[in-house]
Design a protein around this motif. Structure first.
Motif, PDB file in Angstrom:
ATOM      1  N   GLY A 203       0.824  -1.193   0.000  1.00  0.00           N
ATOM      2  CA  GLY A 203       0.000   0.000   0.000  1.00  0.00           C
ATOM      3  C   GLY A 203       0.863   1.249   0.000  1.00  0.00           C
ATOM      4  O   GLY A 203       2.088   1.193  -0.189  1.00  0.00           O
ATOM      5  N   ASN A 204       0.251   2.382   0.230  1.00  0.00           N
ATOM      6  CA  ASN A 204       0.937   3.659   0.078  1.00  0.00           C
ATOM      7  C   ASN A 204       2.131   3.807   1.019  1.00  0.00           C
ATOM      8  O   ASN A 204       3.200   4.275   0.617  1.00  0.00           O
ATOM      9  N   ILE A 205       1.960   3.400   2.268  1.00  0.00           N
ATOM     10  CA  ILE A 205       3.033   3.567   3.252  1.00  0.00           C
ATOM     11  C   ILE A 205       4.264   2.752   2.862  1.00  0.00           C
ATOM     12  O   ILE A 205       5.384   3.272   2.753  1.00  0.00           O
ATOM     13  N   TYR A 206       4.046   1.462   2.627  1.00  0.00           N
ATOM     14  CA  TYR A 206       5.188   0.594   2.377  1.00  0.00           C
ATOM     15  C   TYR A 206       5.764   0.782   0.975  1.00  0.00           C
ATOM     16  O   TYR A 206       6.934   0.467   0.739  1.00  0.00           O
ATOM     17  N   ALA A 207       4.978   1.299   0.040  1.00  0.00           N
ATOM     18  CA  ALA A 207       5.538   1.664  -1.263  1.00  0.00           C
ATOM     19  C   ALA A 207       6.569   2.776  -1.089  1.00  0.00           C
ATOM     20  O   ALA A 207       7.682   2.708  -1.625  1.00  0.00           O
ATOM     21  N   ASP A 208       6.201   3.817  -0.329  1.00  0.00           N
ATOM     22  CA  ASP A 208       7.148   4.905  -0.085  1.00  0.00           C
ATOM     23  C   ASP A 208       8.405   4.405   0.622  1.00  0.00           C
ATOM     24  O   ASP A 208       9.532   4.800   0.289  1.00  0.00           O
ATOM     25  N   GLU A 209       8.222   3.530   1.612  1.00  0.00           N
ATOM     26  CA  GLU A 209       9.369   3.030   2.376  1.00  0.00           C
ATOM     27  C   GLU A 209      10.278   2.147   1.517  1.00  0.00           C
ATOM     28  O   GLU A 209      11.503   2.252   1.571  1.00  0.00           O
ATOM     29  N   ALA A 210       9.679   1.276   0.703  1.00  0.00           N
ATOM     30  CA  ALA A 210      10.486   0.402  -0.149  1.00  0.00           C
ATOM     31  C   ALA A 210      11.246   1.200  -1.201  1.00  0.00           C
ATOM     32  O   ALA A 210      12.424   0.944  -1.474  1.00  0.00           O
ATOM     33  N   LEU A 211      10.590   2.188  -1.807  1.00  0.00           N
ATOM     34  CA  LEU A 211      11.249   3.021  -2.812  1.00  0.00           C
ATOM     35  C   LEU A 211      12.397   3.811  -2.185  1.00  0.00           C
ATOM     36  O   LEU A 211      13.455   3.974  -2.798  1.00  0.00           O
ATOM     37  N   TRP A 212      12.186   4.308  -0.973  1.00  0.00           N
ATOM     38  CA  TRP A 212      13.261   5.040  -0.292  1.00  0.00           C
ATOM     39  C   TRP A 212      14.459   4.119  -0.051  1.00  0.00           C
ATOM     40  O   TRP A 212      15.599   4.472  -0.344  1.00  0.00           O
ATOM     41  N   ARG A 213      14.196   2.922   0.455  1.00  0.00           N
ATOM     42  CA  ARG A 213      15.294   1.989   0.736  1.00  0.00           C
ATOM     43  C   ARG A 213      16.022   1.584  -0.544  1.00  0.00           C
ATOM     44  O   ARG A 213      17.237   1.361  -0.527  1.00  0.00           O
ATOM     45  N   ALA A 214      15.280   1.483  -1.652  1.00  0.00           N
ATOM     46  CA  ALA A 214      15.884   1.072  -2.921  1.00  0.00           C
ATOM     47  C   ALA A 214      16.475   2.246  -3.691  1.00  0.00           C
ATOM     48  O   ALA A 214      17.033   2.045  -4.774  1.00  0.00           O
ATOM     49  N   ARG A 215      16.341   3.475  -3.167  1.00  0.00           N
ATOM     50  CA  ARG A 215      16.845   4.691  -3.805  1.00  0.00           C
ATOM     51  C   ARG A 215      16.227   4.912  -5.190  1.00  0.00           C
ATOM     52  O   ARG A 215      16.894   5.350  -6.127  1.00  0.00           O
ATOM     53  N   LEU A 216      14.944   4.613  -5.311  1.00  0.00           N
ATOM     54  CA  LEU A 216      14.229   4.769  -6.576  1.00  0.00           C
ATOM     55  C   LEU A 216      13.099   5.776  -6.409  1.00  0.00           C
ATOM     56  O   LEU A 216      12.443   5.823  -5.375  1.00  0.00           O
ATOM     57  N   HIS A 217      12.853   6.576  -7.446  1.00  0.00           N
ATOM     58  CA  HIS A 217      11.786   7.573  -7.419  1.00  0.00           C
ATOM     59  C   HIS A 217      10.486   6.931  -7.885  1.00  0.00           C
ATOM     60  O   HIS A 217      10.480   6.074  -8.764  1.00  0.00           O
ATOM     61  N   TYR A 218       9.384   7.385  -7.300  1.00  0.00           N
ATOM     62  CA  TYR A 218       8.100   6.773  -7.617  1.00  0.00           C
ATOM     63  C   TYR A 218       7.685   6.959  -9.074  1.00  0.00           C
ATOM     64  O   TYR A 218       6.870   6.193  -9.609  1.00  0.00           O
ATOM     65  N   ALA A 219       8.230   7.968  -9.763  1.00  0.00           N
ATOM     66  CA  ALA A 219       7.854   8.229 -11.156  1.00  0.00           C
ATOM     67  C   ALA A 219       8.753   7.523 -12.163  1.00  0.00           C
ATOM     68  O   ALA A 219       8.568   7.692 -13.370  1.00  0.00           O
ATOM     69  N   ARG A 220       9.695   6.723 -11.704  1.00  0.00           N
ATOM     70  CA  ARG A 220      10.558   5.983 -12.629  1.00  0.00           C
ATOM     71  C   ARG A 220       9.698   5.133 -13.567  1.00  0.00           C
ATOM     72  O   ARG A 220       8.791   4.418 -13.131  1.00  0.00           O
ATOM     73  N   ALA A 221       9.955   5.204 -14.862  1.00  0.00           N
ATOM     74  CA  ALA A 221       9.187   4.434 -15.847  1.00  0.00           C
ATOM     75  C   ALA A 221       9.496   2.951 -15.688  1.00  0.00           C
ATOM     76  O   ALA A 221      10.664   2.544 -15.691  1.00  0.00           O
ATOM     77  N   THR A 222       8.455   2.133 -15.564  1.00  0.00           N
ATOM     78  CA  THR A 222       8.660   0.707 -15.309  1.00  0.00           C
ATOM     79  C   THR A 222       9.385   0.009 -16.449  1.00  0.00           C
ATOM     80  O   THR A 222      10.147  -0.936 -16.221  1.00  0.00           O
ATOM     81  N   ASP A 223       9.158   0.455 -17.687  1.00  0.00           N
ATOM     82  CA  ASP A 223       9.791  -0.231 -18.815  1.00  0.00           C
ATOM     83  C   ASP A 223      11.256   0.142 -18.985  1.00  0.00           C
ATOM     84  O   ASP A 223      11.928  -0.355 -19.894  1.00  0.00           O
ATOM     85  N   THR A 224      11.770   1.012 -18.109  1.00  0.00           N
ATOM     86  CA  THR A 224      13.198   1.339 -18.124  1.00  0.00           C
ATOM     87  C   THR A 224      13.941   0.707 -16.949  1.00  0.00           C
ATOM     88  O   THR A 224      15.150   0.877 -16.818  1.00  0.00           O
ATOM     89  N   LEU A 225      13.209  -0.014 -16.109  1.00  0.00           N
ATOM     90  CA  LEU A 225      13.812  -0.539 -14.884  1.00  0.00           C
ATOM     91  C   LEU A 225      14.690  -1.747 -15.187  1.00  0.00           C
ATOM     92  O   LEU A 225      14.251  -2.716 -15.807  1.00  0.00           O
ATOM     93  N   ARG A 226      15.916  -1.693 -14.742  1.00  0.00           N
ATOM     94  CA  ARG A 226      16.835  -2.804 -14.936  1.00  0.00           C
ATOM     95  C   ARG A 226      16.528  -3.920 -13.936  1.00  0.00           C
ATOM     96  O   ARG A 226      15.949  -3.693 -12.881  1.00  0.00           O
ATOM     97  N   ARG A 227      16.929  -5.133 -14.292  1.00  0.00           N
ATOM     98  CA  ARG A 227      16.683  -6.287 -13.436  1.00  0.00           C
ATOM     99  C   ARG A 227      17.259  -6.067 -12.027  1.00  0.00           C
ATOM    100  O   ARG A 227      16.618  -6.386 -11.023  1.00  0.00           O
ATOM    101  N   ALA A 228      18.462  -5.516 -11.950  1.00  0.00           N
ATOM    102  CA  ALA A 228      19.092  -5.298 -10.639  1.00  0.00           C
ATOM    103  C   ALA A 228      18.300  -4.304  -9.799  1.00  0.00           C
ATOM    104  O   ALA A 228      18.181  -4.461  -8.580  1.00  0.00           O
ATOM    105  N   ASP A 229      17.737  -3.259 -10.453  1.00  0.00           N
ATOM    106  CA  ASP A 229      16.919  -2.291  -9.734  1.00  0.00           C
ATOM    107  C   ASP A 229      15.645  -2.941  -9.204  1.00  0.00           C
ATOM    108  O   ASP A 229      15.236  -2.709  -8.061  1.00  0.00           O
ATOM    109  N   ALA A 230      15.013  -3.759 -10.054  1.00  0.00           N
ATOM    110  CA  ALA A 230      13.784  -4.435  -9.645  1.00  0.00           C
ATOM    111  C   ALA A 230      14.044  -5.404  -8.498  1.00  0.00           C
ATOM    112  O   ALA A 230      13.254  -5.499  -7.554  1.00  0.00           O
TER     113      ALA A 230
END
Length: 317
Positions: A203-230
């Motif tokens: 949900g919203n809370i843990y999405a923000d927390e996971a993205l912060w820990r992974a150093r990824l921005h919420y607007a990153r385009a999914t079709d540009t995401l590398r396997r290592a990032d995912a």
């Protein structure tokens, strides 16, 4: 609304108290709390009385109890029926002894067969009445694996949960399936995380927390995401949820409690969500001046650090 760790706290508590026990009687004190059971209170009670609870199972935020009907032994399976619980905004499943006075917002009471040292009533309490209980059918899982996380998982899933993907805490979660679905979408990363058809339980809370820990921005385009990032993102989601489980869940609202009535305390450890204007802990440790920023997102909000989670130039919502 409770997120996956809160629902898992409830599942673990219930599994301890109700597995193998028979429901001896049912009191529906407020029919609004079983409105999803279309045939009404009498049919609801009739389906549950003398049924034995086989397990307590969760996929994402969905929670259900497979039942053995008509006095069948608890080890028999394949009855195809379950009691589904939807906690909504304020639903609580509480184990109580009969002498404990009824809670102010008690909606449904299940009496259970006597077992030494165990409370004999399972009570559904709900102030805001967004949650509820209902009896549902179980269907075979699409991949032949267990329906969800349980103590003795079966290859069956509650019909209402059959459309959602597995969650990061599910031992049968497939990173390859997740990554394939992620790359096939042309959307923003957080929107994809909230899509239960791609990955469930976030949900919203843990999405923000996971993205912060992974150093990824919420607007990153999914079709540009590398396997290592995912892979880093899935691991971050799993870690933050396990940390929340260790703390008993995240409670911003005193209405949320686990099955024994104890609130969780993980809210004190959040790194991004709800920390608008505060220093980013990671940046502070590195001597940087990052400050958590709040932005509007899908009629809610997202919390990021502009320094260590920079917005992509070609981001998507």
């Amino acid at each position: 609304m409770p997120e996956l760790p809160e629902v898992e706290v409830v599942r673990r508590g219930l599994a301890r108290w109700v597995r193998g026990r028979t429901i001896t009687s049912v009191d529906v004190l407020d029919p609004r709390s079983i409105r999803r059971h279309a045939l009404g209170p009498e049919d609801f009670a009739g389906n549950l009385e003398q049924a034995t609870v086989l397990d307590v199972v969760r996929r994402g935020k969905f929670l259900w109890m497979p039942l053995a009907l008509d006095g069948a032994p608890a080890h028999e399976t394949g009855t195809g029926v379950a009691l589904m619980a939807h906690l909504g905004m304020s639903g609580q499943l509480l184990m109580q002894d009969p002498e404990v006075p009824d809670e102010k917002h008690l909606k449904v009471r299940l009496r259970l067969s006597h077992t030494d040292g165990m409370p004999e009533q399972l009570r559904f309490v709900d102030q805001r009445i967004f949650g509820g209980l209902f009896v549902t059918s179980l269907v075979p899982t699409a991949d032949g694996g267990p329906g969800g996380l349980g103590e003795s998982p079966l290859p069956e899933i509650a019909a209402e949960a059959a459309h959602i993907a597995r969650d990061p805490l599910d031992p049968h979660f497939s990173f390859e399936d997740f990554y394939r679905k992620l790359r096939s979408r042309r959307t923003g990363l957080k929107r994809a995380l909230l899509d239960q058809g791609i990955i469930s339980g976030i949900g919203n809370i843990y999405a923000d927390e996971a993205l912060w820990r992974a150093r990824l921005h919420y607007a990153r385009a999914t079709d540009t995401l590398r396997r290592a990032d995912a892979a880093r993102l899935v691991e971050a989601a799993r870690d933050v949820m396990n940390d929340a489980l260790a703390a008993g869940g995240t409670s911003f609202d005193s209405l949320y409690v686990n099955v024994n009535g104890d609130s969780g305390y993980f809210a004190r450890s959040l790194d991004a969500y709800g920390r608008t204007g505060q220093a980013c802990r990671r940046c502070a440790e590195a001597g940087l001046a990052g400050v958590i920023k709040r932005e509007q997102f899908m009629n809610r909000s997202s919390h990021t650090c502009p320094v260590c989670q920079p917005r992509p130039r070609n981001g998507r919502w």
